[in-house]
Design a protein around this motif. Structure first.
Motif, PDB file in Angstrom:
ATOM      1  N   THR A  13       0.832  -1.204   0.000  1.00  0.00           N
ATOM      2  CA  THR A  13       0.000   0.000   0.000  1.00  0.00           C
ATOM      3  C   THR A  13       0.866   1.254   0.000  1.00  0.00           C
ATOM      4  OG1 THR A  13      -1.743  -1.185   1.177  1.00  0.00           O
ATOM      5  CG2 THR A  13      -1.831   1.222   1.228  1.00  0.00           C
ATOM      6  N   ALA A  14       1.920   1.254   0.817  1.00  0.00           N
ATOM      7  CA  ALA A  14       2.828   2.402   0.873  1.00  0.00           C
ATOM      8  C   ALA A  14       3.503   2.629  -0.472  1.00  0.00           C
ATOM      9  CB  ALA A  14       3.874   2.190   1.959  1.00  0.00           C
ATOM     10  N   MET A  15       3.864   1.565  -1.156  1.00  0.00           N
ATOM     11  CA  MET A  15       4.505   1.698  -2.466  1.00  0.00           C
ATOM     12  C   MET A  15       3.529   2.272  -3.490  1.00  0.00           C
ATOM     13  SD  MET A  15       7.629   0.951  -2.113  1.00  0.00           S
ATOM     14  CE  MET A  15       8.103   0.839  -3.816  1.00  0.00           C
ATOM     15  N   GLN A  16       2.291   1.806  -3.474  1.00  0.00           N
ATOM     16  CA  GLN A  16       1.294   2.322  -4.414  1.00  0.00           C
ATOM     17  C   GLN A  16       1.050   3.804  -4.188  1.00  0.00           C
ATOM     18  OE1 GLN A  16      -1.965  -0.300  -3.530  1.00  0.00           O
ATOM     19  NE2 GLN A  16      -1.354  -1.807  -5.064  1.00  0.00           N
ATOM     20  N   ILE A  17       0.867   4.192  -2.938  1.00  0.00           N
ATOM     21  CA  ILE A  17       0.614   5.594  -2.618  1.00  0.00           C
ATOM     22  C   ILE A  17       1.864   6.429  -2.874  1.00  0.00           C
ATOM     23  CG2 ILE A  17       0.094   7.186  -0.720  1.00  0.00           C
ATOM     24  CD1 ILE A  17      -1.808   4.972   0.323  1.00  0.00           C
ATOM     25  N   GLY A  18       3.023   5.888  -2.528  1.00  0.00           N
ATOM     26  CA  GLY A  18       4.281   6.591  -2.763  1.00  0.00           C
ATOM     27  C   GLY A  18       4.558   6.812  -4.236  1.00  0.00           C
ATOM     28  N   GLN A  19       4.279   5.820  -5.069  1.00  0.00           N
ATOM     29  CA  GLN A  19       4.474   5.976  -6.515  1.00  0.00           C
ATOM     30  C   GLN A  19       3.518   7.014  -7.079  1.00  0.00           C
ATOM     31  OE1 GLN A  19       4.340   2.136  -8.454  1.00  0.00           O
ATOM     32  NE2 GLN A  19       6.174   1.430  -7.406  1.00  0.00           N
ATOM     33  N   ALA A  20       2.271   6.994  -6.639  1.00  0.00           N
ATOM     34  CA  ALA A  20       1.304   7.997  -7.099  1.00  0.00           C
ATOM     35  C   ALA A  20       1.748   9.390  -6.661  1.00  0.00           C
ATOM     36  CB  ALA A  20      -0.082   7.677  -6.555  1.00  0.00           C
ATOM     37  N   TYR A  21       2.255   9.514  -5.434  1.00  0.00           N
ATOM     38  CA  TYR A  21       2.742  10.800  -4.939  1.00  0.00           C
ATOM     39  C   TYR A  21       3.927  11.280  -5.772  1.00  0.00           C
ATOM     40  CZ  TYR A  21       4.721  14.329  -1.874  1.00  0.00           C
ATOM     41  OH  TYR A  21       5.231  15.499  -1.378  1.00  0.00           O
ATOM     42  N   ALA A  22       4.826  10.371  -6.111  1.00  0.00           N
ATOM     43  CA  ALA A  22       6.008  10.730  -6.902  1.00  0.00           C
ATOM     44  C   ALA A  22       5.606  11.240  -8.279  1.00  0.00           C
ATOM     45  CB  ALA A  22       6.942   9.525  -7.030  1.00  0.00           C
ATOM     46  N   VAL A  23       4.653  10.599  -8.910  1.00  0.00           N
ATOM     47  CA  VAL A  23       4.188  11.032 -10.228  1.00  0.00           C
ATOM     48  C   VAL A  23       3.536  12.406 -10.141  1.00  0.00           C
ATOM     49  CG1 VAL A  23       2.559  10.508 -12.091  1.00  0.00           C
ATOM     50  CG2 VAL A  23       3.985   8.693 -11.155  1.00  0.00           C
ATOM     51  N   LYS A  24       2.715  12.621  -9.107  1.00  0.00           N
ATOM     52  CA  LYS A  24       2.080  13.930  -8.924  1.00  0.00           C
ATOM     53  C   LYS A  24       3.109  15.023  -8.627  1.00  0.00           C
ATOM     54  CE  LYS A  24      -2.453  12.384  -7.446  1.00  0.00           C
ATOM     55  NZ  LYS A  24      -3.435  12.337  -6.359  1.00  0.00           N
ATOM     56  N   ALA A  25       4.228  14.626  -8.016  1.00  0.00           N
ATOM     57  CA  ALA A  25       5.281  15.583  -7.688  1.00  0.00           C
ATOM     58  C   ALA A  25       6.167  15.885  -8.896  1.00  0.00           C
ATOM     59  CB  ALA A  25       6.136  15.053  -6.538  1.00  0.00           C
ATOM     60  N   GLY A  26       5.885  15.243 -10.028  1.00  0.00           N
ATOM     61  CA  GLY A  26       6.615  15.549 -11.243  1.00  0.00           C
ATOM     62  C   GLY A  26       7.654  14.526 -11.649  1.00  0.00           C
ATOM     63  N   TYR A  27       7.776  13.454 -10.908  1.00  0.00           N
ATOM     64  CA  TYR A  27       8.728  12.417 -11.262  1.00  0.00           C
ATOM     65  C   TYR A  27       8.097  11.481 -12.282  1.00  0.00           C
ATOM     66  CZ  TYR A  27      11.370  14.024  -7.255  1.00  0.00           C
ATOM     67  OH  TYR A  27      12.071  14.797  -6.376  1.00  0.00           O
ATOM     68  N   SER A  28       8.922  10.951 -13.163  1.00  0.00           N
ATOM     69  CA  SER A  28       8.396   9.972 -14.117  1.00  0.00           C
ATOM     70  C   SER A  28       8.125   8.676 -13.364  1.00  0.00           C
ATOM     71  CB  SER A  28       9.397   9.727 -15.241  1.00  0.00           C
ATOM     72  OG  SER A  28      10.601   9.211 -14.727  1.00  0.00           O
ATOM     73  N   SER A  29       7.277   7.872 -13.903  1.00  0.00           N
ATOM     74  CA  SER A  29       6.944   6.624 -13.226  1.00  0.00           C
ATOM     75  C   SER A  29       8.150   5.684 -13.275  1.00  0.00           C
ATOM     76  CB  SER A  29       5.728   5.969 -13.873  1.00  0.00           C
ATOM     77  OG  SER A  29       6.001   5.665 -15.214  1.00  0.00           O
ATOM     78  N   PHE A  30       8.121   4.690 -12.418  1.00  0.00           N
ATOM     79  CA  PHE A  30       9.225   3.752 -12.344  1.00  0.00           C
ATOM     80  C   PHE A  30       9.211   2.819 -13.547  1.00  0.00           C
ATOM     81  CE2 PHE A  30       8.589   4.897  -7.891  1.00  0.00           C
ATOM     82  CZ  PHE A  30       9.890   5.239  -7.545  1.00  0.00           C
ATOM     83  N   SER A  31      10.379   2.389 -13.936  1.00  0.00           N
ATOM     84  CA  SER A  31      10.531   1.444 -15.030  1.00  0.00           C
ATOM     85  C   SER A  31      10.234   0.041 -14.512  1.00  0.00           C
ATOM     86  CB  SER A  31      11.964   1.520 -15.561  1.00  0.00           C
ATOM     87  OG  SER A  31      12.244   0.430 -16.387  1.00  0.00           O
TER      88      SER A  31
END
Length: 86
Positions: A13-31
């Motif tokens: 759950t933390a990874m899913q929310i963290g990845q969504a937060y990273a994308v919203k913060a302007g980071y590209s999604s993980f490979s």
């Protein structure tokens, strides 16, 4: 370090929310080829940089401690009656 109940599910759950937060913060999604440890560390460092979690001391930085810190972070954000916290 005390292991929390449902730690694997909380980390997921933390990874899913963290990845969504990273994308919203302007980071590209993980490979898809990024390792799980790299994803955990990247999300941990982003949350520390944005002052959402407290950083670990340098001597305690490890993949296991990063995971545990993310689990504690998400456990604190979920409502008290969430099924993963029971």
């Amino acid at each position: 370090m005390k292991k929390l109940k449902n730690e694997k599910e909380l980390l997921k759950t933390a990874m899913q929310i963290g990845q969504a937060y990273a994308v919203k913060a302007g980071y590209s999604s993980f490979s898809p080829t990024d390792s799980a440890d790299n994803k955990v560390e990247a999300i941990y460092r982003l949350l520390v940089n944005d002052k959402l979690i407290a950083p670990l001391p340098a001597v305690q930085e490890s993949a296991q401690n990063f995971r545990h810190r993310l689990v504690k972070w998400i456990a604190g954000k979920l409502p008290a009656d969430h099924p993963l916290l029971k």
